[in-house]
Enzyme design. Structure first.
Site, PDB file in Angstrom:
ATOM      1  N   ASP A   1     -10.311  -1.343  13.367  1.00 55.27           N
ATOM      2  CA  ASP A   1     -10.807  -0.503  14.465  1.00 55.27           C
ATOM      3  C   ASP A   1     -12.294  -0.236  14.193  1.00 55.27           C
ATOM      4  O   ASP A   1     -12.881  -0.822  13.271  1.00 55.27           O
ATOM      5  CB  ASP A   1      -9.961   0.780  14.626  1.00 55.27           C
TER       6      ASP A   1
ATOM      7  N   CYS B   1      -8.932   0.242   8.758  1.00 53.89           N
ATOM      8  CA  CYS B   1      -9.312   1.359   9.637  1.00 53.89           C
ATOM      9  C   CYS B   1     -10.033   2.377   8.754  1.00 53.89           C
ATOM     10  O   CYS B   1     -10.609   2.005   7.729  1.00 53.89           O
ATOM     11  CB  CYS B   1      -8.108   1.926  10.391  1.00 53.89           C
TER      12      CYS B   1
ATOM     13  N   THR C   1      -8.715   4.934   7.013  1.00 57.39           N
ATOM     14  CA  THR C   1      -7.953   5.159   5.786  1.00 57.39           C
ATOM     15  C   THR C   1      -7.032   4.000   5.410  1.00 57.39           C
ATOM     16  O   THR C   1      -6.552   3.949   4.277  1.00 57.39           O
ATOM     17  CB  THR C   1      -7.038   6.387   5.950  1.00 57.39           C
TER      18      THR C   1
ATOM     19  N   HIS D   1       6.355  -8.405  -5.538  1.00 59.67           N
ATOM     20  CA  HIS D   1       7.659  -7.746  -5.433  1.00 59.67           C
ATOM     21  C   HIS D   1       8.120  -7.509  -4.004  1.00 59.67           C
ATOM     22  O   HIS D   1       9.322  -7.543  -3.734  1.00 59.67           O
ATOM     23  CB  HIS D   1       7.626  -6.396  -6.169  1.00 59.67           C
TER      24      HIS D   1
ATOM     25  N   HIS E   1      13.764  -9.787  -6.499  1.00 62.30           N
ATOM     26  CA  HIS E   1      12.999  -9.125  -5.441  1.00 62.30           C
ATOM     27  C   HIS E   1      13.382  -9.631  -4.053  1.00 62.30           C
ATOM     28  O   HIS E   1      13.234  -8.911  -3.068  1.00 62.30           O
ATOM     29  CB  HIS E   1      11.504  -9.303  -5.676  1.00 62.30           C
TER      30      HIS E   1
HETATM   31  C1  RB5 Z   1     -10.313   6.689  13.436  1.00 60.92           C
HETATM   32  O1  RB5 Z   1     -11.127   7.813  13.484  1.00 60.92           O
HETATM   33  C2  RB5 Z   1      -9.250   6.879  12.358  1.00 60.92           C
HETATM   34  O2  RB5 Z   1      -8.316   7.816  12.771  1.00 60.92           O
HETATM   35  C3  RB5 Z   1      -8.574   5.558  12.047  1.00 60.92           C
HETATM   36  O3  RB5 Z   1      -9.531   4.627  11.687  1.00 60.92           O
HETATM   37  C4  RB5 Z   1      -7.570   5.546  10.922  1.00 60.92           C
HETATM   38  O4  RB5 Z   1      -8.107   6.090   9.760  1.00 60.92           O
HETATM   39  C5  RB5 Z   1      -6.235   6.053  11.202  1.00 60.92           C
HETATM   40  O5  RB5 Z   1      -5.338   6.009  10.347  1.00 60.92           O
END
Ligand code: RB5
Length: 153
Positions: free
Chosen positions: A9, A66, A68, A99, A134
């Site tokens: 994203d 993204c 996180t 695994h 596994h």
């Molecule tokens: C975008 O701001 C953020 O929410 C997205 O990139 C991601 O981290 C969601 O899990």
């Protein structure tokens, strides 16, 4: 060399571009399903498109980035046949191939830097599934996807 697909994203766009360039330089065949700018977009749609590429057999392994890595992994794991791992250490990136036979690697641009991201990707795409004991457990993951909870007993 495995066929790869990458997506992000807006929050993962800059890191995606760097990882993409690195993989192409290394000679990997890589498709980029977007996003193509830092304009805000919804990560679930990107995750879905990437999973389609993998379940359609057009790539073997995927990379989703993204902010996180968490949202991408949540969405990817809703897809039949997708085993996505959100990781930020190389040990887990390697072990989830060995695994769990993970086929999608997720991480966050707000969590890992470019150097570590390259190591995560390298560990993920160069490690093979070990099979053996596994394989039965991965079969159980697949059973959960089919709501075949009897297979877990
Ligand atoms: C975008 O701001 C953020 O929410 C997205 O990139 C991601 O981290 C969601 O899990």
């Amino acid at each position: 060399m495995k066929k790869l697909v990458i997506g992000s994203d807006h929050a993962g766009f800059a890191l995606k571009e760097k990882i993409k360039a690195t993989l192409i330089e290394k000679g990997y065949e890589l498709s980029d399903i977007g996003t193509y700018s830092t304009e805000s977009c919804a990560y679930p749609a990107i995750a879905h498109e990437l999973c389609d590429v993998i379940t359609g057999g057009k790539a073997e392994l995927g990379i989703l980035i993204c902010g996180t890595g968490v949202g991408m992994s949540m969405c990817a794991n809703k897809h039949d046949g997708i085993r996505a791992a959100c990781v930020s250490d190389t040990f887990s990136a390697r072990l989830t191939r060995m695994h769990n036979d993970a086929n999608v690697l997720c991480f966050g641009e707000r969590v890992v830097g470019y150097g570590l991201a390259c190591e995560l990707v390298e560990a993920f795409i160069t490690t093979e599934f070990e099979g053996g004991r596994h394989a039965a457990r991965v079969d159980m993951i697949n059973a959960i996807e089919k709501c075949d909870f009897e297979a877990l007993k």
